[in-house]
Design a protein around this motif. Sequence first.
Motif, PDB file in Angstrom:
ATOM      1  N   ARG A 117       8.607  25.622   9.809  1.00 26.45           N
ATOM      2  CA  ARG A 117       7.784  24.952  10.447  1.00 26.45           C
ATOM      3  C   ARG A 117       7.081  23.837   9.452  1.00 26.45           C
ATOM      4  NH1 ARG A 117       5.280  28.817  13.926  1.00 26.45           N
ATOM      5  NH2 ARG A 117       3.206  27.837  13.932  1.00 26.45           N
ATOM      6  N   LEU A 118       5.810  23.169  10.427  1.00 23.60           N
ATOM      7  CA  LEU A 118       5.568  22.289   9.670  1.00 23.60           C
ATOM      8  C   LEU A 118       4.150  23.363  10.331  1.00 23.60           C
ATOM      9  CD1 LEU A 118       4.205  19.849   9.380  1.00 23.60           C
ATOM     10  CD2 LEU A 118       5.465  18.846  11.114  1.00 23.60           C
ATOM     11  N   ASP A 119       3.063  23.248   9.737  1.00 22.56           N
ATOM     12  CA  ASP A 119       1.597  23.174  10.234  1.00 22.56           C
ATOM     13  C   ASP A 119       0.158  22.748   9.911  1.00 22.56           C
ATOM     14  OD1 ASP A 119       2.456  25.943  12.070  1.00 22.56           O
ATOM     15  OD2 ASP A 119       3.184  26.307  10.454  1.00 22.56           O
ATOM     16  N   VAL A 120      -1.253  22.626   9.818  1.00 20.61           N
ATOM     17  CA  VAL A 120      -1.653  21.927   9.495  1.00 20.61           C
ATOM     18  C   VAL A 120      -2.692  22.791   7.834  1.00 20.61           C
ATOM     19  CG1 VAL A 120      -3.397  20.416  10.380  1.00 20.61           C
ATOM     20  CG2 VAL A 120      -2.141  20.692  11.435  1.00 20.61           C
ATOM     21  N   SER A 121      -3.249  21.645   7.652  1.00 17.49           N
ATOM     22  CA  SER A 121      -4.198  22.638   6.350  1.00 17.49           C
ATOM     23  C   SER A 121      -5.569  21.351   5.702  1.00 17.49           C
ATOM     24  CB  SER A 121      -3.290  23.538   5.551  1.00 17.49           C
ATOM     25  OG  SER A 121      -2.772  22.561   4.711  1.00 17.49           O
ATOM     26  N   ALA A 122      -6.053  21.400   5.571  1.00 19.81           N
ATOM     27  CA  ALA A 122      -6.985  20.857   4.411  1.00 19.81           C
ATOM     28  C   ALA A 122      -6.353  19.914   3.470  1.00 19.81           C
ATOM     29  CB  ALA A 122      -8.121  21.474   4.149  1.00 19.81           C
ATOM     30  N   HIS A 123      -5.011  20.699   2.582  1.00 15.59           N
ATOM     31  CA  HIS A 123      -4.764  20.228   1.638  1.00 15.59           C
ATOM     32  C   HIS A 123      -2.664  20.464   2.228  1.00 15.59           C
ATOM     33  CE1 HIS A 123      -4.155  18.966  -2.734  1.00 15.59           C
ATOM     34  NE2 HIS A 123      -3.524  19.554  -2.741  1.00 15.59           N
ATOM     35  N   PRO A 124      -2.972  19.369   1.909  1.00 19.12           N
ATOM     36  CA  PRO A 124      -1.067  19.419   2.610  1.00 19.12           C
ATOM     37  C   PRO A 124      -0.781  20.573   1.101  1.00 19.12           C
ATOM     38  CG  PRO A 124      -1.438  17.160   3.145  1.00 19.12           C
ATOM     39  CD  PRO A 124      -2.692  17.818   2.606  1.00 19.12           C
ATOM     40  N   PHE A 125       0.793  21.644   1.737  1.00 15.87           N
ATOM     41  CA  PHE A 125       1.091  21.870   0.245  1.00 15.87           C
ATOM     42  C   PHE A 125       2.951  22.349   1.299  1.00 15.87           C
ATOM     43  CE2 PHE A 125       1.130  26.267   1.628  1.00 15.87           C
ATOM     44  CZ  PHE A 125      -0.020  26.710   2.586  1.00 15.87           C
ATOM     45  N   CYS A 126       3.445  22.943   0.363  1.00 16.56           N
ATOM     46  CA  CYS A 126       5.177  23.066   0.342  1.00 16.56           C
ATOM     47  C   CYS A 126       4.799  24.875   0.661  1.00 16.56           C
ATOM     48  CB  CYS A 126       5.891  22.611  -0.118  1.00 16.56           C
ATOM     49  SG  CYS A 126       7.912  23.290   0.124  1.00 16.56           S
ATOM     50  N   GLY A 127       5.151  25.857   1.140  1.00 17.24           N
ATOM     51  CA  GLY A 127       4.816  26.733   0.369  1.00 17.24           C
ATOM     52  C   GLY A 127       6.205  27.909   1.335  1.00 17.24           C
ATOM     53  N   GLY A 128       5.429  29.051   1.885  1.00 17.79           N
ATOM     54  CA  GLY A 128       6.550  30.096   2.357  1.00 17.79           C
ATOM     55  C   GLY A 128       7.975  30.910   0.992  1.00 17.79           C
ATOM     56  N   VAL A 129       8.890  31.078   1.337  1.00 12.73           N
ATOM     57  CA  VAL A 129      10.006  31.465   1.346  1.00 12.73           C
ATOM     58  C   VAL A 129      11.308  30.876   1.069  1.00 12.73           C
ATOM     59  CG1 VAL A 129       9.081  33.577   0.558  1.00 12.73           C
ATOM     60  CG2 VAL A 129      10.198  33.527   2.886  1.00 12.73           C
ATOM     61  N   PRO A 130      11.901  30.256   0.550  1.00 10.55           N
ATOM     62  CA  PRO A 130      13.263  30.081   0.520  1.00 10.55           C
ATOM     63  C   PRO A 130      13.870  29.891   1.812  1.00 10.55           C
ATOM     64  CG  PRO A 130      14.075  30.556  -1.523  1.00 10.55           C
ATOM     65  CD  PRO A 130      12.511  31.372  -1.250  1.00 10.55           C
ATOM     66  N   GLU A 131      13.631  31.097   1.833  1.00  6.38           N
ATOM     67  CA  GLU A 131      14.161  31.563   3.570  1.00  6.38           C
ATOM     68  C   GLU A 131      13.578  31.208   5.152  1.00  6.38           C
ATOM     69  OE1 GLU A 131      13.722  33.401   1.483  1.00  6.38           O
ATOM     70  OE2 GLU A 131      15.014  35.196   0.994  1.00  6.38           O
ATOM     71  N   ASP A 132      11.848  30.603   4.655  1.00  7.47           N
ATOM     72  CA  ASP A 132      11.291  30.448   5.647  1.00  7.47           C
ATOM     73  C   ASP A 132      10.163  29.856   4.926  1.00  7.47           C
ATOM     74  OD1 ASP A 132       9.252  30.984   7.295  1.00  7.47           O
ATOM     75  OD2 ASP A 132       9.111  32.609   7.296  1.00  7.47           O
ATOM     76  N   VAL A 133      10.732  27.895   4.890  1.00 12.51           N
ATOM     77  CA  VAL A 133       9.689  27.029   4.312  1.00 12.51           C
ATOM     78  C   VAL A 133       8.160  26.884   5.382  1.00 12.51           C
ATOM     79  CG1 VAL A 133       9.605  24.773   2.778  1.00 12.51           C
ATOM     80  CG2 VAL A 133      11.563  26.914   2.039  1.00 12.51           C
TER      81      VAL A 133
END
Lengths: 494, 494
Positions: free
Chosen positions: B227-243
């Motif tokens: 997914r793509l969402d909004v946060s104060a400080h951009p990052f890449c999180g989640g898990v390999p199956e759901d980034v």
Amino acid sequence: MQKQHYNELSRIFLRLSRFDHLNAIASWDMSTMMPANGSQARGEALAELSVLRHQILSDKKMARLIDAAAQENLDDVERANLEEINRQYQNAILLPDSLVEEQSLVGSRCEHGWRTQRPANDWQGFSTNLKEVVRVSREEAQFRSQAQGLSPYDALLDKYEPGITSNKLDGLFGSLRDWLPGLLQRVIDKQAAETVIIPEGPFATEKQRQLGLDVMGVLGFDFAGGRLDVSAHPFCGGVPEDVRITTRYNQDELFTALFGVIHETGHARYEQNLPRPWLGQPVALARSMAIHESQSLFFEMQLGRSAAFQQLLLPKIISHFGQQPAFELSNLVKLSQRVERGLIRVDADEISYPAHVVLRYEIERALISGDIDVDDIPALWDEKMQEWLGLSTAGDYRNGCMQDIHWTDGSFGYFPSYTLGAMYAAQLFAAARRALPELDTQIAEGDLEPLFTWLKQNIWQHGSRFSTSQLISNATGEDLNPLYFRKHLESRYL
Amino acid sequence: MQKQHYNELSRIFLRLSRFDHLNAIASWDMSTMMPANGSQARGEALAELSVLRHQILSDKKMARLIDAAAQENLDDVERANLEEINRQYQNAILLPDSLVEEQSLVGSRCEHGWRTQRPANDWQGFSTNLKEVVRVSREEAQFRSQAQGLSPYDALLDKYEPGITSNKLDGLFGSLRDWLPGLLQRVIDKQAAETVIIPEGPFATEKQRQLGLDVMGVLGFDFAGGRLDVSAHPFCGGVPEDVRITTRYNQDELFTALFGVIHETGHARYEQNLPRPWLGQPVALARSMAIHESQSLFFEMQLGRSAAFQQLLLPKIISHFGQQPAFELSNLVKLSQRVERGLIRVDADEISYPAHVVLRYEIERALISGDIDVDDIPALWDEKMQEWLGLSTAGDYRNGCMQDIHWTDGSFGYFPSYTLGAMYAAQLFAAARRALPELDTQIAEGDLEPLFTWLKQNIWQHGSRFSTSQLISNATGEDLNPLYFRKHLESRYL
């Protein structure tokens, strides 16, 4: 006198509540945010957590701690907490770890599949997964039955409504069968003579969302401790400090989402007002599923669909969607109190709703006892829909037996809570009305604090401190009395 | 030959990966979805999970299992996995449970406070929390230092970049000091003579989001697994199956969010293409922070800001925002390659970016060694900004030392990864270009598969199977060579 054993138990349950927090958020995410391919890994992660929870609860030192704590000098709240601790412990040791893990896996697979199978009307695909869920639920019911000396289905009921049995339900629901179909017919006949103007759409999703947020505000939802999102099946999730409610929007129609939001806000306010000082302990949890449902139905049916509340709602609807002929007070009251036989439980009016519940109750009871199998469900569903509401669901699985999320994760025994909740809600509202003589005026003027204060004092702040029966007796002066529900329907609709 | 000890370890780490899954989702939620008052309970839940992780990893049977597994007949991947298992174990046993829990608590308090303190320029409030974070980070560094025979700061570096020391960094970063300020000045002088047309806003958030999703699609992001969402400080999180990647939007300006999305998509594709058959095991994880950053910078800087990629981007920008004079190819190239001294690291061009990193590296190294304290940071920040970029941050904490999220949760030793990543990215892109003679044409025409296949084969699919040095040597024919970065900058900008 020392309370070291009680204190140790209390630390263990605080730890469990933190794992439950992660479970609540990851489960909410699964229904609102997660992309399709995240499902398997999420299911495995939640299963691992449920095994951990089960391991902690079933640790062999627990029985000794509970026995020792019972000898300690506890105050009333601590003693109620110990009782809830013991209930969780007894529930947990009934089931082997392997079954708990399997339940979580087959449940999340079935629920995830349902998200696409329901719109596709794919009973074949869905029933394959559901059979697995039923198989492990029957196993669970067997384990519980043997340990508790209850019938297998009653042992599942007891998870959601301690003290309720199918015997009691047969009494409560049997009397419905006597008067409800007749009332339904009379109301439908009466309403057939009335003119109702249907609001003209489309109603943009974003505007519906804004209206929902607006009404949540009026209803006292604390947005610093919660959110509103979208999911296929509306629910109230999260944790008391961060309550997540959901709804779903249909651009052609305004009221399903709106009253859905009002309903979930009732659940949410109960959660947001559970006793803060005890949070993290079982005694701080909501009393039962039926009491939870009584709060959502108090908000949606007793308060939300009352004529007085429509006065409050009308200018808000107009401010979001502009003026149109349907947006006039007496018409809005008719729209909110419209009775119609329909296929979908969550869209049902409050008179026909119990029919949907009794149908599910009878089917799930037979499913768990083994009297029927998953393949028998569609025909039985159709038969009972014909009997209660004169409607057929033959071949229409998506609007028949595939419409609900509950069975997908094995929540058999849950459905009766809805109608118990409706009965409690009517009884509670009648008591609140006795305590607040100006209630209708207050509602129409938007002065809802007195009503919410009454709920807070009588229900919300007590968590699980009292049994359901005590709680209701303290609040209303008597134990569950289904006459209030009947009186409410007759006075509103006849 | 049996592998029973290895298999037992493998089961333990699979279990850990499931808890890590919950940590990843709950942490993502905390930065994107959680309402303000959910913070304390979330912090406590995550702290409990990190204690659990630590307890499992530091179980006394682990050392015995690892020793016994090392004697078993393992294939290459299993042996690499065992090495990563051992690294995680060694990292874990260094720290007492109480410190791990304290780190998580003070970290989440500091990060949460930062979300409101940064916009309020509230250094006073922030530094109170940061001091606690520094205190526990110094404790951690001491424990690691004693066990590993490294200096305290080097011991923290080793968490993110195994094998990197401040000695090596001084070499790599010292040479930057020799040529980078001069290059920066020459490029700024050159660009001063050019005419650039600034795009005229406003650029509606929803349209920027649609453009971002569009470009993510071109870059091969798998939306069924992320997914793509909004946060104060951009990052890449989640898990390999759901980034889960995030960005932030500014309606006045188009490119920050766009190149931010391209950057995070680089991280995301690495995660989405980690070796599926090994998922759940440490060997399936990304190699290191610098290699991770090399992928995001490969996407953003090497690919995303290339002239060829602007050909691909131009029609997409026009289709979302309509035509305007700024949307012309040569102007778009100039905009993407604009060099400017600025206060904000994440907005910095690729020439001045290393200055931001070296500044942070020098400050955090002194902070951990105890040469300076939290109260010294603002003055030092101002001094070094003047020295490298001729800019002052006196009194402007929000655009100075409060701009980054990293220190809030104690990620000291992380910042150098950014510039190591830029160096790896340049070296990898040079190797890909040698392997793909038609690369520029392919990029301009949107035929990106050959480039992504090269990355998949050379980086993504290997997870942590090889050391960073082996991985880079296998992919490019030599170990890290910072000359590629310098050559890249000189050939693009001079």
